[in-house]
Design a protein around this motif. Structure first.
Motif, short mmCIF file in Angstrom:
data_model
loop_
_atom_site.label_atom_id
_atom_site.label_comp_id
_atom_site.label_asym_id
_atom_site.label_seq_id
_atom_site.Cartn_x
_atom_site.Cartn_y
_atom_site.Cartn_z
N UNK A 74 11.17 -7.69 -8.13
CA UNK A 74 10.50 -7.21 -9.39
C UNK A 74 9.61 -6.13 -8.78
N UNK A 75 9.98 -4.75 -9.21
CA UNK A 75 9.00 -3.72 -8.88
C UNK A 75 7.65 -3.80 -9.06
N UNK A 76 7.42 -4.31 -10.42
CA UNK A 76 6.06 -4.57 -10.87
C UNK A 76 5.22 -5.63 -9.95
N UNK A 77 5.99 -6.30 -9.55
CA UNK A 77 5.16 -7.66 -8.92
C UNK A 77 4.97 -6.92 -7.39
N UNK A 78 5.75 -6.34 -7.13
CA UNK A 78 5.68 -5.53 -5.62
C UNK A 78 4.52 -4.54 -5.60
N UNK B 15 0.47 6.49 -5.48
CA UNK B 15 0.51 7.71 -6.00
C UNK B 15 1.75 8.03 -7.09
N UNK B 16 2.69 8.03 -6.17
CA UNK B 16 4.19 8.37 -6.77
C UNK B 16 4.52 7.33 -7.85
N UNK B 17 4.18 5.96 -7.63
CA UNK B 17 4.84 4.91 -8.25
C UNK B 17 4.05 4.59 -9.54
N UNK B 18 2.64 4.76 -9.29
CA UNK B 18 1.67 4.23 -10.34
C UNK B 18 1.33 2.71 -10.09
N UNK B 19 0.63 2.10 -10.84
CA UNK B 19 0.21 0.76 -10.52
C UNK B 19 1.11 -0.20 -11.21
N UNK B 20 2.07 0.04 -11.86
CA UNK B 20 3.07 -0.90 -12.47
C UNK B 20 2.44 -1.73 -13.66
#
Length: 151
Positions: free
Chosen positions: A16-20, A126-131
Motif C-alpha cells: 500500500x503506497x498510501x499506507x507507506x 515532496x515528490x510523492x505528496x502525502x497520500x
C-alpha cells in the motif's frame, strides 16, 4: 517454487503506497519534531544567540528558520496538511544542515549523515505528496465536491 517466491518477495504482506506514505510522514515528521525541533524550541533563550549563521542574517533569524523547518514542517507532515510545503520546509532545512553546516560530509567527525537521510525522506515526500491518508486529500475532495462535472 511459487510459494518460495511469494515468501522471498514478501508478497504475503499487502502493498500500500498510501499506507507507506502515512508511515513515512509520521515517522519523519514525528522524529524531527520530537528529537530536534521541540528541544530547539524550548531552548530558544539559551541557544538562539549562539546558533550558526551560515547566510549572515543573524543567529536568531537562522535559528527561527531552522525551527520553521523542524517544527512547522514536521507538524504539517504529521497532519498531512499542505504536505508538500511541509516537506519543502524540511528539505531546505536539512539541505542547509547537510551542505552548509556539515560541508556535505557523510562520514567522519562532524558528519551530516543524519541530515542527509532526513533530506532524502523530505525529497521523497515532496515528490510523492502525502497520500490518501492525508488531510490534503480531504480538502481537495471537499473543494471539488460542489463543482460541476466536466463533459
Amino acid at each position: 517454487m511459487n510459494i518460495l517466491m511469494k515468501f522471498l518477495q514478501l508478497r504475503f504482506i499487502p502493498a500500500s503506497i498510501d499506507l507507506a506514505l502515512l508511515v513515512l510522514r509520521l515517522w519523519v515528521g514525528g522524529s524531527m519534531l520530537f528529537l530536534h525541533g521541540w528541544p530547539k524550541l524550548v531552548a530558544w533563550g539559551e541557544k538562539a544567540a549562539s546558533f550558526a549563521d551560515p547566510f549572515g542574517i543573524g543567529a536568531q533569524a537562522s535559528y527561527a528558520l531552522a525551527l520553521l523547518g523542524e517544527v512547522g514542517g514536521s507538524v504539517l507532515l504529521i497532519v498531512g496538511l499542505f504536505t508538500r510545503l511541509g516537506a519543502a520546509l524540511g528539505a531546505v532545512t536539512m539541505g542547509v544542515a547537510f551542505f552548509v553546516a556539515h560541508g556535505g560530509q557523510l562520514s567522519g567527525a562532524g558528519n551530516g549523515e543524519l541530515a542527509f537521510l532526513y533530506l532524502g525522506a523530505y525529497v521523497t515526500l515532496l515528490l510523492a505528496g502525502g497520500g490518501f491518508y492525508a488531510a490534503d486529500i480531504k480538502i481537495a475532495a471537499n473543494r471539488t465536491a460542489g463543482m460541476p462535472k466536466s463533459v
